[in-house]
Enzyme design. Structure first.
Site, PDB file in Angstrom:
ATOM      1  N   PRO A  45       0.757  -1.237   0.153  1.00  0.00           N
ATOM      2  CA  PRO A  45       0.124   0.234   0.009  1.00  0.00           C
ATOM      3  C   PRO A  45       0.814   1.328  -0.030  1.00  0.00           C
ATOM      4  O   PRO A  45       1.934   1.179   0.351  1.00  0.00           O
ATOM      5  CB  PRO A  45      -0.669  -0.025   1.385  1.00  0.00           C
ATOM      6  CG  PRO A  45       0.021  -1.096   1.996  1.00  0.00           C
ATOM      7  CD  PRO A  45       0.751  -2.003   1.430  1.00  0.00           C
ATOM      8  N   ARG A  48      -0.716   7.594   1.187  1.00  0.00           N
ATOM      9  CA  ARG A  48      -1.882   8.677   1.191  1.00  0.00           C
ATOM     10  C   ARG A  48      -3.014   8.485   0.629  1.00  0.00           C
ATOM     11  O   ARG A  48      -3.876   9.202   0.512  1.00  0.00           O
ATOM     12  CB  ARG A  48      -1.326   9.889   1.346  1.00  0.00           C
ATOM     13  CG  ARG A  48      -0.219  10.358   1.889  1.00  0.00           C
ATOM     14  CD  ARG A  48       0.687  11.860   1.829  1.00  0.00           C
ATOM     15  NE  ARG A  48       1.284  12.075   2.695  1.00  0.00           N
ATOM     16  CZ  ARG A  48       2.831  11.461   2.926  1.00  0.00           C
ATOM     17  NH1 ARG A  48       3.487  10.613   1.875  1.00  0.00           N
ATOM     18  NH2 ARG A  48       3.667  11.819   3.870  1.00  0.00           N
ATOM     19  N   CYS A 149      23.836   1.596  21.075  1.00  0.00           N
ATOM     20  CA  CYS A 149      25.121   1.454  20.672  1.00  0.00           C
ATOM     21  C   CYS A 149      25.478   1.574  19.177  1.00  0.00           C
ATOM     22  O   CYS A 149      26.736   1.445  18.960  1.00  0.00           O
ATOM     23  CB  CYS A 149      25.911   0.230  21.328  1.00  0.00           C
ATOM     24  SG  CYS A 149      25.058  -1.189  20.412  1.00  0.00           S
ATOM     25  N   CYS A 173      24.800  -4.510  23.209  1.00  0.00           N
ATOM     26  CA  CYS A 173      24.711  -3.826  24.233  1.00  0.00           C
ATOM     27  C   CYS A 173      23.818  -4.404  25.346  1.00  0.00           C
ATOM     28  O   CYS A 173      23.578  -4.064  26.434  1.00  0.00           O
ATOM     29  CB  CYS A 173      24.454  -2.307  24.116  1.00  0.00           C
ATOM     30  SG  CYS A 173      22.803  -1.793  23.305  1.00  0.00           S
ATOM     31  N   GLY A 210       4.843   8.031  -9.399  1.00  0.00           N
ATOM     32  CA  GLY A 210       4.097   7.574  -8.164  1.00  0.00           C
ATOM     33  C   GLY A 210       4.409   8.133  -6.884  1.00  0.00           C
ATOM     34  O   GLY A 210       4.799   7.203  -5.890  1.00  0.00           O
ATOM     35  N   THR A 211       4.444   9.265  -6.965  1.00  0.00           N
ATOM     36  CA  THR A 211       4.690   9.978  -5.610  1.00  0.00           C
ATOM     37  C   THR A 211       3.857  11.180  -5.495  1.00  0.00           C
ATOM     38  O   THR A 211       3.423  11.917  -6.373  1.00  0.00           O
ATOM     39  CB  THR A 211       6.106  10.589  -5.389  1.00  0.00           C
ATOM     40  OG1 THR A 211       6.359  11.042  -4.101  1.00  0.00           O
ATOM     41  CG2 THR A 211       6.574  11.420  -6.519  1.00  0.00           C
ATOM     42  N   SER A 212       3.347  11.434  -4.095  1.00  0.00           N
ATOM     43  CA  SER A 212       2.566  12.794  -4.184  1.00  0.00           C
ATOM     44  C   SER A 212       3.448  13.943  -3.919  1.00  0.00           C
ATOM     45  O   SER A 212       3.015  15.324  -3.492  1.00  0.00           O
ATOM     46  CB  SER A 212       1.439  12.684  -2.790  1.00  0.00           C
ATOM     47  OG  SER A 212       2.428  12.296  -1.526  1.00  0.00           O
ATOM     48  N   ASN A 235       1.683   9.750 -12.771  1.00  0.00           N
ATOM     49  CA  ASN A 235       1.013   9.638 -11.510  1.00  0.00           C
ATOM     50  C   ASN A 235      -0.499   9.657 -11.600  1.00  0.00           C
ATOM     51  O   ASN A 235      -1.150  10.070 -12.642  1.00  0.00           O
ATOM     52  CB  ASN A 235       1.239  10.783 -10.699  1.00  0.00           C
ATOM     53  CG  ASN A 235       1.307  10.607  -9.085  1.00  0.00           C
ATOM     54  OD1 ASN A 235       1.941   9.542  -8.608  1.00  0.00           O
ATOM     55  ND2 ASN A 235       0.669  11.495  -8.462  1.00  0.00           N
ATOM     56  N   ARG A 236      -1.147   9.163 -10.572  1.00  0.00           N
ATOM     57  CA  ARG A 236      -2.721   8.994 -10.616  1.00  0.00           C
ATOM     58  C   ARG A 236      -3.343  10.246 -10.769  1.00  0.00           C
ATOM     59  O   ARG A 236      -4.419  10.494 -11.280  1.00  0.00           O
ATOM     60  CB  ARG A 236      -3.163   8.031  -9.730  1.00  0.00           C
ATOM     61  CG  ARG A 236      -3.421   6.840  -9.929  1.00  0.00           C
ATOM     62  CD  ARG A 236      -4.203   5.946  -9.027  1.00  0.00           C
ATOM     63  NE  ARG A 236      -3.864   4.604  -9.155  1.00  0.00           N
ATOM     64  CZ  ARG A 236      -3.950   3.506  -8.284  1.00  0.00           C
ATOM     65  NH1 ARG A 236      -4.041   3.936  -7.006  1.00  0.00           N
ATOM     66  NH2 ARG A 236      -3.826   2.097  -8.630  1.00  0.00           N
ATOM     67  N   GLU A 237      -2.297  11.106 -10.044  1.00  0.00           N
ATOM     68  CA  GLU A 237      -2.834  12.620  -9.771  1.00  0.00           C
ATOM     69  C   GLU A 237      -1.882  13.489 -10.173  1.00  0.00           C
ATOM     70  O   GLU A 237      -0.825  13.320 -10.009  1.00  0.00           O
ATOM     71  CB  GLU A 237      -3.587  12.952  -8.345  1.00  0.00           C
ATOM     72  CG  GLU A 237      -2.226  12.471  -7.367  1.00  0.00           C
ATOM     73  CD  GLU A 237      -2.735  12.621  -5.714  1.00  0.00           C
ATOM     74  OE1 GLU A 237      -3.799  12.499  -5.558  1.00  0.00           O
ATOM     75  OE2 GLU A 237      -1.782  12.526  -5.098  1.00  0.00           O
TER      76      GLU A 237
HETATM   77  N1  APR Z   1      -0.035   4.586 -10.400  1.00  0.00           N
HETATM   78  C1  APR Z   1       0.145   5.767 -10.316  1.00  0.00           C
HETATM   79  N2  APR Z   1       0.143   6.432  -9.208  1.00  0.00           N
HETATM   80  C2  APR Z   1      -0.142   5.938  -8.293  1.00  0.00           C
HETATM   81  C3  APR Z   1      -0.329   4.610  -7.999  1.00  0.00           C
HETATM   82  C4  APR Z   1      -0.324   3.628  -9.261  1.00  0.00           C
HETATM   83  N3  APR Z   1      -0.376   2.385  -9.394  1.00  0.00           N
HETATM   84  N4  APR Z   1      -0.598   4.297  -6.808  1.00  0.00           N
HETATM   85  C5  APR Z   1      -0.605   5.395  -6.159  1.00  0.00           C
HETATM   86  N5  APR Z   1      -0.134   6.479  -6.670  1.00  0.00           N
HETATM   87  C6  APR Z   1      -0.141   7.890  -6.544  1.00  0.00           C
HETATM   88  C7  APR Z   1      -0.923   8.282  -5.305  1.00  0.00           C
HETATM   89  O1  APR Z   1      -2.257   8.879  -6.288  1.00  0.00           O
HETATM   90  C8  APR Z   1      -0.136   9.214  -4.909  1.00  0.00           C
HETATM   91  O2  APR Z   1       0.122  10.561  -5.562  1.00  0.00           O
HETATM   92  O3  APR Z   1       1.226   7.761  -6.101  1.00  0.00           O
HETATM   93  C9  APR Z   1       1.369   8.810  -4.940  1.00  0.00           C
HETATM   94  C10 APR Z   1       1.560   7.888  -3.587  1.00  0.00           C
HETATM   95  O4  APR Z   1       1.735   9.072  -2.546  1.00  0.00           O
HETATM   96  P1  APR Z   1       2.077   8.814  -1.096  1.00  0.00           P
HETATM   97  O5  APR Z   1       1.096   7.476  -0.683  1.00  0.00           O
HETATM   98  O6  APR Z   1       2.121  10.066  -0.355  1.00  0.00           O
HETATM   99  O7  APR Z   1       3.523   8.026  -1.104  1.00  0.00           O
HETATM  100  P2  APR Z   1       4.949   8.854  -1.369  1.00  0.00           P
HETATM  101  O8  APR Z   1       5.079  10.024  -2.054  1.00  0.00           O
HETATM  102  O9  APR Z   1       6.030   7.739  -1.719  1.00  0.00           O
HETATM  103  O10 APR Z   1       5.074   9.336   0.236  1.00  0.00           O
HETATM  104  C11 APR Z   1       6.433   9.905   0.604  1.00  0.00           C
HETATM  105  O11 APR Z   1       5.846   9.607   2.743  1.00  0.00           O
HETATM  106  O12 APR Z   1       5.312   8.900   4.984  1.00  0.00           O
HETATM  107  C12 APR Z   1       6.581   9.353   4.034  1.00  0.00           C
HETATM  108  O13 APR Z   1       8.594   8.274   4.325  1.00  0.00           O
HETATM  109  C13 APR Z   1       7.418   8.051   3.728  1.00  0.00           C
HETATM  110  O14 APR Z   1       8.443   7.679   1.660  1.00  0.00           O
HETATM  111  C14 APR Z   1       7.171   8.066   2.141  1.00  0.00           C
HETATM  112  C15 APR Z   1       7.040   9.406   2.099  1.00  0.00           C
END
Ligand code: APR
Length: 286
Positions: A45, A48, A149, A173, A210-212, A235-237
Site C-alpha cells: 500500500p 496517502r 550503541c 549492548c 508514483g509520488t505525491s 502519477n494518478r493525480e
Molecule cells: N499508479 C500511479 N500513481 C499511483 C499509483 C499507481 N499504481 N498508486 C498510487 N499512486 C499515486 C497516489 O495517487 C499518490 O499521488 O502515488 C502517490 C503516492 O503518494 P504517497 O502515498 O504520499 O507516497 P509517497 O509520495 O511515496 O510518500 C512519501 O511519505 O510517509 C512518508 O517516508 C514516507 O517515503 C514516504 C513519503
C-alpha cells in the site's frame, strides 16, 4: 477561444516528447524520482491514497497522528505499532513491478544517471539496479541498527523478531532498541542522499513516478533540475506545487504529465520508444 489559443500556444511537452528524447539518443543522463505509487501494483500500500493508504489504516494503533508510526521519538517510547506495520511491509514476498524493470532497462542501456527512491521495500535492488545507481532517500529494511550503541543488527534476527511479534533487542549492548535503517521523521537522511544531489544539475531528463511529493527534502529535488530540462510526472493525480504543465508561470512549459497508473504510463512510454518486447521480457524473467 483565447483561453484555448493561450493553452495551445504554451502547450508543453508530452509523454511522446519524452519518448522521442530517449529514442533519438538525446537523453543520456536520465534521473528517476519515485515513491510508493510504483509499488502499489506489487501489493504494497502507499501512504496517502484515500482508503487504501497506510496512513488511513492505522486506527488500531491509537496513534496521536498517522505519521507518528514513523516518528523517532514516538518509536523510542512505543516501538510496537511500527513493528506491527513492519510485518506488513517487510520485503519478503513482493515482486518488482513493470515500472521497476523499466528503470533497470534504462540502466542496462547506460542512460540512467540515478534513481532516487522514497521507498523502503528494496524492490529497485531486486529488479536488478546496482547499489551505486540507487539512492534510498528514506533508507530501507536492508540494514538495522541499535539506537543505543549503533551496532549493526543481524538481519535474520530482525526478520525473526518482526515475524515473531517480538521487539528486536540489541545482541551487543543488550539494552538498545533495534530499528531498521529507515529514515524516521526527526532523523536525518542517509549521507548518500547528499552525496548525489548534484546529479540533478547534470541530468538531461527527469521522470517522477508514483509520488505525491509531500515530504521534504525529497520533494524539492524536482526544483534542482534547471530549465529547460524536461520533467515528466507519471502519477494518478497531478501535482501543481512543483510542475507548470500548462505553461502558466513560464513562457513555455517544460513539464509533461501522464495521468494514470504507473505501469500503464511506463508501458506506453516503452511502446513509443520501441522497447515493449525488451521490457515485457525483463519483467517476465525478472
Ligand atoms: N499508479 C500511479 N500513481 C499511483 C499509483 C499507481 N499504481 N498508486 C498510487 N499512486 C499515486 C497516489 O495517487 C499518490 O499521488 O502515488 C502517490 C503516492 O503518494 P504517497 O502515498 O504520499 O507516497 P509517497 O509520495 O511515496 O510518500 C512519501 O511519505 O510517509 C512518508 O517516508 C514516507 O517515503 C514516504 C513519503
Amino acid at each position: 477561444s483565447a483561453e484555448q489559443l493561450f493553452k495551445d500556444k504554451n502547450a508543453g511537452p508530452t509523454i511522446e516528447t519524452v519518448a522521442e528524447l530517449i529514442k533519438s539518443g538525446k537523453a543520456k543522463k536520465i534521473m528517476i524520482m519515485c515513491g510508493a505509487g510504483i509499488s502499489t501494483a506489487a501489493g504494497i500500500p502507499d501512504f496517502r491514497s484515500p482508503g487504501t493508504g497506510i496512513y488511513n489504516n492505522l486506527r488500531k494503533y491509537n496513534l496521536p497522528y498517522p505519521e507518528a508510526i514513523f516518528d523517532i521519538d514516538y518509536f523510542k517510547e512505543n516501538p510496537e505499532p511500527f513493528y506491527a506495520l513492519a510485518k506488513e511491509l517487510y520485503p519478503t514476498k513482493f515482486k518488482p513491478t513493470l515500472t521497476h524493470y523499466f528503470i533497470t532497462l534504462l540502466h542496462r542501456k547506460n542512460i540512467l544517471l540515478r534513481c532516487f527512491t522514497q521507498n523502503i521495500d528494496t524492490l529497485e535492488r531486486i529488479a536488478g539496479l546496482p547499489d551505486d545507481k540507487i539512492v534510498e532517500a528514506h533508507g530501507s529494511f536492508a540494514r538495522s541498527e541499535c539506537l543505543h550503541c549503533y551496532a549493526e543488527a543481524d538481519p535474520d534476527r530482525v526478520r525473526e523478531a518482526v515475524f515473531g511479534e517480538e521487539i528486536p533487542k540489541c545482541s551487543s549492548c543488550k539494552v538498545g532498541l533495534v530499528k531498521p535503517c529507515i529514515t524516521f521523521f526527526g532523523e536525518c537522511l542517509p549521507v548518500k542522499f547528499f552525496e548525489y544531489l548534484d546529479d540533478f544539475l547534470y541530468c538531461d531528463l527527469l521522470i517522477v513516478i508514483g509520488t505525491s511529493l509531500q515530504v521534504q527534502p525529497f520533494a524539492s529535488l524536482v526544483d534542482r533540475v534547471e530549465s529547460p530540462t524536461i520533467r515528466l510526472l507519471i502519477n494518478r493525480e497531478p501535482i501543481y506545487e512543483y510542475f507548470d504543465f500548462e505553461g502558466i508561470y513560464s513562457e513555455i512549459s517544460r513539464d509533461a504529465f501522464y495521468k494514470g497508473d504507473c505501469d500503464d504510463g511506463i508501458r506506453k512510454l516503452a511502446e513509443l520508444i520501441g522497447w515493449q518486447d525488451e521490457l515485457e521480457e525483463l519483467y517476465t524473467i525478472g
